[in-house]
Design a protein around this motif. Structure first.
Motif, short mmCIF file in Angstrom:
data_model
loop_
_atom_site.label_atom_id
_atom_site.label_comp_id
_atom_site.label_asym_id
_atom_site.label_seq_id
_atom_site.Cartn_x
_atom_site.Cartn_y
_atom_site.Cartn_z
N ILE A 190 0.83 -1.20 0.00
CA ILE A 190 0.00 0.00 0.00
C ILE A 190 0.87 1.25 0.00
CG2 ILE A 190 -1.80 1.27 1.23
CD1 ILE A 190 -2.59 -1.42 -0.12
N ARG A 208 -6.81 1.53 -2.05
CA ARG A 208 -7.82 0.86 -1.25
C ARG A 208 -8.26 -0.44 -1.89
NH1 ARG A 208 -9.32 -0.86 3.40
NH2 ARG A 208 -11.57 -1.15 3.60
N SER A 209 -8.40 -0.45 -3.20
CA SER A 209 -8.77 -1.68 -3.90
C SER A 209 -7.67 -2.73 -3.78
CB SER A 209 -9.05 -1.38 -5.38
OG SER A 209 -10.12 -0.49 -5.53
N ASN A 248 -6.43 1.54 -7.51
CA ASN A 248 -6.53 2.38 -6.32
C ASN A 248 -5.94 1.66 -5.11
OD1 ASN A 248 -8.20 3.21 -3.74
ND2 ASN A 248 -8.36 4.93 -5.20
N GLU A 299 -5.55 -2.98 -1.32
CA GLU A 299 -5.55 -3.49 0.07
C GLU A 299 -6.64 -4.55 0.25
OE1 GLU A 299 -5.69 -1.80 4.68
OE2 GLU A 299 -6.23 -0.49 2.98
#
Length: 246
Positions: A82, A235-236, A233, A238
């Motif tokens: 990340i 977040r995606s 992204n 992760e």
């Protein structure tokens, strides 16, 4: 330290020696030099014959993983990926060059360097998968050395038992020689079976488990790097990588 391995070794010895004592036996009755020589020497000899030298050296190198396995770094690895993703979004893939130079894990460093060099996702996958599979197969082959020894050990124990009985039969006229021959016969069988089932086979299976855990970590790093290369992204990424956690 792997506490289960320590408990397992202690429990195995306590069970065998304690059970022998409760049955009225003595620990000294389980100690027999000729039987140990036959079983251990024969098992090692058979393993030497079938195993290439590099594989045998690797099997010795990873034996310590039984008590001190490599630390599971899945959660740490996700955090790293990340962070790499955030750097790539802010500074571009070239911004990962400094990260790659300081990354201690050689596999991750190689993947980061490929990203910095502008490798396409398919090329990145192809290169890293080859290394992942090669490492996994090499370490699994090393673990199977102990598995194969666990297969030979009981048979070598039977050979020792037969040799002891031959010694007994050839000395029937000499009662003083019967005891030692019978002892070698029975103790060799115990050594062969115990060595296989209390040490060699459990060691092989534990090492295989550790190897697969390391491969899962590398698979997670690979998926993370591919996601960064494809511009996903953070977040995606992760959420995707959390699927690797137990």
């Amino acid at each position: 330290m792997d506490i289960l391995s320590v408990i397992g070794v202690i429990l195995a010895f306590v069970a065998i020696i304690g059970g022998n004592y409760l049955e009225g036996g003595h620990a000294a009755a389980l100690i027999n030099g000729p039987a140990a020589l036959i079983v251990i020497g024969g098992t090692l000899g058979a393993a030497f014959i079938q195993t290439p030298l590099p594989v045998y050296k690797r099997s010795l190198a990873i034996l310590g993983w039984i008590f001190f396995p490599p630390t599971s770094r899945l959660q740490q690895g996700i955090t790293q990926v990340i962070n790499w993703s955030n750097v790539a979004r802010k500074e571009g893939l070239l911004g990962l060059e400094g990260v790659a130079d300081t990354e201690p894990d050689l596999y991750a460093r190689k993947g980061l360097q490929l990203l910095v060099d502008g490798s396409e996702p398919e090329a990145l996958r192809s290169i890293l998968e080859v290394e992942l599979i090669t490492r996994e197969n090499h370490d699994l082959a090393a673990a199977k050395v102990y598995e194969s020894m666990g297969g030979y050990s009981p048979t070598i124990g039977i050979i020792g038992a037969v040799m002891g009985l031959i010694h007994v039969m050839s000395n029937l006229a000499d009662p003083s020689a019967l005891g030692s021959g019978i002892a070698v016969a029975f103790v060799a069988t115990i050594y062969g079976v115990a060595l296989a089932n209390l040490f060699l086979l459990p060691v092989a299976n534990k090492l295989k488990s550790v190897v697969m855990q390391q491969s899962r970590y590398r698979e997670m790093i690979l998926e993370g790097l591919l996601s960064i290369a494809e511009g996903e992204n953070p977040r995606s990424i992760e959420m995707k990588l959390e699927g690797f956690l137990e």
